[in-house]
Scaffold this motif. Structure first.
Motif, PDB file in Angstrom:
ATOM      1  N   LYS A   1       0.832  -1.212   0.000  1.00  0.00           N
ATOM      2  CA  LYS A   1       0.000   0.000   0.000  1.00  0.00           C
ATOM      3  C   LYS A   1       0.861   1.255   0.000  1.00  0.00           C
ATOM      4  O   LYS A   1       0.541   2.251  -0.661  1.00  0.00           O
ATOM      5  CB  LYS A   1      -0.933  -0.003   1.218  1.00  0.00           C
ATOM      6  CG  LYS A   1      -2.058  -1.009   1.121  1.00  0.00           C
ATOM      7  CD  LYS A   1      -3.122  -0.770   2.181  1.00  0.00           C
ATOM      8  CE  LYS A   1      -2.622  -1.093   3.561  1.00  0.00           C
ATOM      9  NZ  LYS A   1      -3.703  -0.957   4.581  1.00  0.00           N
ATOM     10  N   LEU A   2       1.966   1.227   0.740  1.00  0.00           N
ATOM     11  CA  LEU A   2       2.846   2.397   0.801  1.00  0.00           C
ATOM     12  C   LEU A   2       3.476   2.692  -0.554  1.00  0.00           C
ATOM     13  O   LEU A   2       3.556   3.844  -0.982  1.00  0.00           O
ATOM     14  CB  LEU A   2       3.939   2.169   1.848  1.00  0.00           C
ATOM     15  CG  LEU A   2       3.490   2.226   3.308  1.00  0.00           C
ATOM     16  CD1 LEU A   2       4.610   1.742   4.212  1.00  0.00           C
ATOM     17  CD2 LEU A   2       3.085   3.644   3.692  1.00  0.00           C
TER      18      LEU A   2
ATOM     19  N   GLY B   1       2.330   1.753  -3.453  1.00  0.00           N
ATOM     20  CA  GLY B   1       1.340   2.011  -4.488  1.00  0.00           C
ATOM     21  C   GLY B   1       0.621   3.333  -4.364  1.00  0.00           C
ATOM     22  O   GLY B   1      -0.021   3.786  -5.317  1.00  0.00           O
ATOM     23  N   GLY B   2       0.712   3.987  -3.197  1.00  0.00           N
ATOM     24  CA  GLY B   2      -0.013   5.238  -2.998  1.00  0.00           C
ATOM     25  C   GLY B   2       0.780   6.439  -3.455  1.00  0.00           C
ATOM     26  O   GLY B   2       1.860   6.335  -4.034  1.00  0.00           O
ATOM     27  N   SER B   3       0.233   7.616  -3.178  1.00  0.00           N
ATOM     28  CA  SER B   3       0.906   8.866  -3.520  1.00  0.00           C
ATOM     29  C   SER B   3       0.531   9.929  -2.504  1.00  0.00           C
ATOM     30  O   SER B   3      -0.488   9.827  -1.820  1.00  0.00           O
ATOM     31  CB  SER B   3       0.526   9.325  -4.933  1.00  0.00           C
ATOM     32  OG  SER B   3      -0.870   9.606  -4.997  1.00  0.00           O
ATOM     33  N   GLY B   4       1.362  10.944  -2.406  1.00  0.00           N
ATOM     34  CA  GLY B   4       1.094  12.049  -1.488  1.00  0.00           C
ATOM     35  C   GLY B   4       1.449  11.689  -0.054  1.00  0.00           C
ATOM     36  O   GLY B   4       1.689  10.523   0.283  1.00  0.00           O
ATOM     37  N   PRO B   5       1.464  12.700   0.831  1.00  0.00           N
ATOM     38  CA  PRO B   5       1.745  12.435   2.255  1.00  0.00           C
ATOM     39  C   PRO B   5       0.613  11.632   2.871  1.00  0.00           C
ATOM     40  O   PRO B   5      -0.564  11.942   2.693  1.00  0.00           O
ATOM     41  CB  PRO B   5       1.850  13.848   2.860  1.00  0.00           C
ATOM     42  CG  PRO B   5       1.099  14.726   1.912  1.00  0.00           C
ATOM     43  CD  PRO B   5       1.255  14.133   0.556  1.00  0.00           C
ATOM     44  N   ARG B   6       0.943  10.585   3.607  1.00  0.00           N
ATOM     45  CA  ARG B   6      -0.084   9.704   4.158  1.00  0.00           C
ATOM     46  C   ARG B   6       0.521   8.819   5.228  1.00  0.00           C
ATOM     47  O   ARG B   6       1.753   8.730   5.349  1.00  0.00           O
ATOM     48  CB  ARG B   6      -0.687   8.830   3.058  1.00  0.00           C
ATOM     49  CG  ARG B   6       0.337   7.911   2.393  1.00  0.00           C
ATOM     50  CD  ARG B   6      -0.143   7.431   1.027  1.00  0.00           C
ATOM     51  NE  ARG B   6       0.791   6.494   0.422  1.00  0.00           N
ATOM     52  CZ  ARG B   6       1.881   6.848  -0.231  1.00  0.00           C
ATOM     53  NH1 ARG B   6       2.187   8.135  -0.358  1.00  0.00           N
ATOM     54  NH2 ARG B   6       2.677   5.947  -0.766  1.00  0.00           N
ATOM     55  N   VAL B   7      -0.351   8.168   5.985  1.00  0.00           N
ATOM     56  CA  VAL B   7       0.061   7.163   6.965  1.00  0.00           C
ATOM     57  C   VAL B   7      -0.850   5.958   6.781  1.00  0.00           C
ATOM     58  O   VAL B   7      -2.077   6.081   6.866  1.00  0.00           O
ATOM     59  CB  VAL B   7      -0.043   7.695   8.413  1.00  0.00           C
ATOM     60  CG1 VAL B   7       0.363   6.597   9.395  1.00  0.00           C
ATOM     61  CG2 VAL B   7       0.826   8.927   8.602  1.00  0.00           C
ATOM     62  N   GLU B   8      -0.267   4.803   6.493  1.00  0.00           N
ATOM     63  CA  GLU B   8      -1.037   3.563   6.339  1.00  0.00           C
ATOM     64  C   GLU B   8      -0.983   2.797   7.656  1.00  0.00           C
ATOM     65  O   GLU B   8       0.068   2.732   8.304  1.00  0.00           O
ATOM     66  CB  GLU B   8      -0.450   2.707   5.219  1.00  0.00           C
ATOM     67  CG  GLU B   8      -0.399   3.387   3.855  1.00  0.00           C
ATOM     68  CD  GLU B   8      -1.775   3.557   3.230  1.00  0.00           C
ATOM     69  OE1 GLU B   8      -2.757   3.022   3.801  1.00  0.00           O
ATOM     70  OE2 GLU B   8      -1.877   4.207   2.181  1.00  0.00           O
ATOM     71  N   THR B   9      -2.111   2.252   8.091  1.00  0.00           N
ATOM     72  CA  THR B   9      -2.178   1.567   9.389  1.00  0.00           C
ATOM     73  C   THR B   9      -2.711   0.145   9.225  1.00  0.00           C
ATOM     74  O   THR B   9      -3.486  -0.153   8.312  1.00  0.00           O
ATOM     75  CB  THR B   9      -3.081   2.327  10.368  1.00  0.00           C
ATOM     76  OG1 THR B   9      -4.409   2.390   9.838  1.00  0.00           O
ATOM     77  CG2 THR B   9      -2.564   3.742  10.577  1.00  0.00           C
ATOM     78  N   GLU B  10      -2.273  -0.703  10.139  1.00  0.00           N
ATOM     79  CA  GLU B  10      -2.763  -2.077  10.211  1.00  0.00           C
ATOM     80  C   GLU B  10      -2.645  -2.565  11.643  1.00  0.00           C
ATOM     81  O   GLU B  10      -1.902  -1.975  12.448  1.00  0.00           O
ATOM     82  CB  GLU B  10      -1.956  -3.016   9.296  1.00  0.00           C
ATOM     83  CG  GLU B  10      -2.380  -2.995   7.850  1.00  0.00           C
ATOM     84  CD  GLU B  10      -1.772  -4.136   7.049  1.00  0.00           C
ATOM     85  OE1 GLU B  10      -1.103  -4.997   7.684  1.00  0.00           O
ATOM     86  OE2 GLU B  10      -1.948  -4.175   5.830  1.00  0.00           O
ATOM     87  N   THR B  11      -3.341  -3.628  11.971  1.00  0.00           N
ATOM     88  CA  THR B  11      -3.202  -4.304  13.260  1.00  0.00           C
ATOM     89  C   THR B  11      -2.678  -5.701  12.999  1.00  0.00           C
ATOM     90  O   THR B  11      -3.292  -6.466  12.244  1.00  0.00           O
ATOM     91  CB  THR B  11      -4.543  -4.370  14.007  1.00  0.00           C
ATOM     92  OG1 THR B  11      -5.031  -3.040  14.222  1.00  0.00           O
ATOM     93  CG2 THR B  11      -4.368  -5.052  15.352  1.00  0.00           C
TER      94      THR B  11
END
Length: 535
Positions: A214-215, A217-227
């Protein structure tokens, strides 16, 4: 509005919030806990008095709610009202309930105690002698003192992070500094999917693949989360992309923790992400210009001749990017000479190289046997020279030039370097007098005078002065006997005799132009040579 929790198990302080346990410990001893739900480590957001039957629409999670019992005095089943009231508070994320005695109750109702035990809510009894306002004031004091402590720790943390960036292994040191101050484990992954650095007990790379996908493949500033499920239980995992200036993902920082981070802790994480982003840009996109420039010059050295204006313009653009510029402009060659051999940094060449790149804001730095050479767009003002001299170095600062003139500028700086080493002070090429004496300098000139004129300088003062006066006049008159005799008021034969005597004493053939030129230069430094003689 956060506070640092006390140090645990001898480890450094970690940034945290004011907890329920800290707040209760600060209250007067008359305030007692009726039901302990084991939530002492829960962070508190605020202390809020309310006599509404349902205050939850007006509450945020983590609040300490105070009531005198008015919501339980209305008609209906008291047990049912208490159960519904407590259930709503727990669903809203309330940290604890404080029950004030008087004017409605002289003890906490049993049905309220049972409801708190049933739903896991901490219940506190507040006697009439302790007004609700005193509890709010105590919480404000904790917040105020906590803020000051947070600011001090954030400042110290930032200093720690800066030291890590300048270390020989900046990425590893940054992650180590992060996990020391924030309760997380950390993994740094490159754009190729390989682990570049890690700190703390992290999960395996295979478990992180969905998040990394996901990191990338994405774009722009972001934070991806998971448990993720780990050996120690569920872990919250946060992925931060490390991006180029054009939003290409150059790598990822993945963090894992057992509980959500506080704002202060997130502040530290943001600083680390920013520093890692700078490092990875420097290693990848930030290093493209110097490597392209070097490749072009190695394969096509004729490009500097200027015969192809388009190629030269392209190279000048690459040079501008390499010295942190946005468009082509004049640059300078700067050479640094160690004032003392011990000036070299103990941490090795990597940190030394990074130091000069930072100071001169350029990627064009070379470490040499005498010190370093750099190409910079900076003017290298007096404050910058003073900063470098305080580090134990002396500089040769070249004149502004373009890309085709860099090689010649380097040769001129190299010619001036011995003078800097001898005089032990920095110099600027543009401030020099471009003559032999101007370039030679007083120290080297005094050595020349002592070597060439030594036998004359050893004579007694009267004879020395006489012979130097005759020699200076004769050389100034281009070897003319008559002009010298007229200048000194002597007979031409007397002048000839004295000049021949000087030539014999010095062992020099004054019929050679080079010998006369060297003596003329040496005469300019006679006074310096005399001062340099031992007492």
């Amino acid at each position: 509005m956060r506070r640092n929790a006390p140090a645990k198990d001898g480890t450094p302080d970690q940034l945290d919030a004011v907890t329920l346990g800290q707040f209760l410990a600060a209250l007067p001893p008359e305030v007692s806990v009726v039901n302990d739900a084991g939530t002492a480590e829960v962070p508190l957001r605020w202390v809020e008095p309310s006599e509404l039957e349902d205050p939850t629409p007006y509450l945020m999670d983590g609040e300490f709610v105070l009531t005198a019992g008015l919501p339980f005095r209305a008609s209906g089943s008291s047990a049912a009202k208490a159960d519904g009231y407590v259930r709503r508070l727990v669903a809203a994320g309330v940290a604890a309930l404080g029950f004030g005695l008087e004017p409605y109750y002289d003890a906490v109702p049993d049905h309220l105690v049972q409801a708190c035990r049933r739903h896991g809510l901490t219940l506190v009894e507040v006697p009439a002698s302790v007004p609700f306002a005193a509890l709010g004031l105590e919480f404000s004091k904790l917040l105020e003192s906590g803020n000051a402590q947070v600011f001090r720790q954030l400042a110290e943390t930032n200093r720690h992070l800066m030291r890590a960036v300048l270390s020989a292994r900046p990425e590893h040191e940054l992650l180590a500094a992060l996990v020391q101050r924030v309760p997380v484990w950390a993994v740094l992954v490159g754009s190729d999917g390989r682990v570049r650095a890690r700190a703390g007990t992290a999960v395996g790379l295979s478990q992180l693949q969905p998040l990394l996908k996901k990191l990338l493949g994405g774009s722009g500033p972001r934070v991806e989360t998971e448990t993720l499920e780990t050996a120690g239980g569920p872990a919250l995992v946060f992925g931060h992309p490390l991006r180029s200036t054009r939003d290409a993902t150059l790598g990822s920082l993945v963090l894992g923790t057992e509980r959500p981070l506080t704002p202060a802790q997130n502040n530290v994480v943001s600083s680390v992400v920013g520093l890692l982003e700078l490092l990875v840009r420097q290693r990848t996109s930030g290093s493209l210009a110097p490597s392209q420039l070097a490749t072009a010059l190695l394969l096509h050295p004729e490009s500097l001749s200027g015969s192809n204006g388009r190629e030269l313009d392209s190279l000048q653009d690459l040079l501008a990017q390499s010295v942190s510029g946005t468009r082509p402009g004049p640059v300078r060659v700067v050479q640094g000479v160690r004032a003392e051999p011990s000036t070299a940094l103990a941490d090795g060449p990597v940190r030394e190289l990074l130091q000069w790149r930072r100071i001169f804001d350029t990627k064009m730095v070379e470490l040499t046997d005498y010190g370093f050479a750099a190409v910079t767009r900076l003017k290298v003002d007096e404050s910058l020279v003073a900063e470098v001299e305080q580090l134990g170095w002396r500089l040769v600062v070249g004149e502004p030039t373009g890309l085709p003139g860099l090689a010649a500028a380097y040769r001129r700086a190299s010619a001036l370097r011995p003078r800097v080493a001898t005089a032990r002070k920095s110099l600027r090429e543009e401030e020099l007098t471009w003559s032999v004496t101007g370039l030679l300098g007083s120290d080297a000139g005094a050595l020349l005078a002592a070597r060439l004129l030594g036998p004359v300088l050893e004579l007694d003062a009267e004879r020395r002065a006489s012979q130097l006066r005759v020699l200076r006049s004769w050389l100034g008159a281009h070897g003319s006997w008559d002009a010298t005799a007229k200048d000194l008021g002597l007979h031409r034969n007397s002048v000839r005799r004295q000049i021949n005597g000087v030539a014999e004493l010095l062992g020099i053939d004054l019929g050679q132009a080079q010998a006369r030129a060297e003596l003329w230069i040496a005469l300019q430094y006679v006074d310096d040579a005399a001062q340099a003689e031992p007492a």
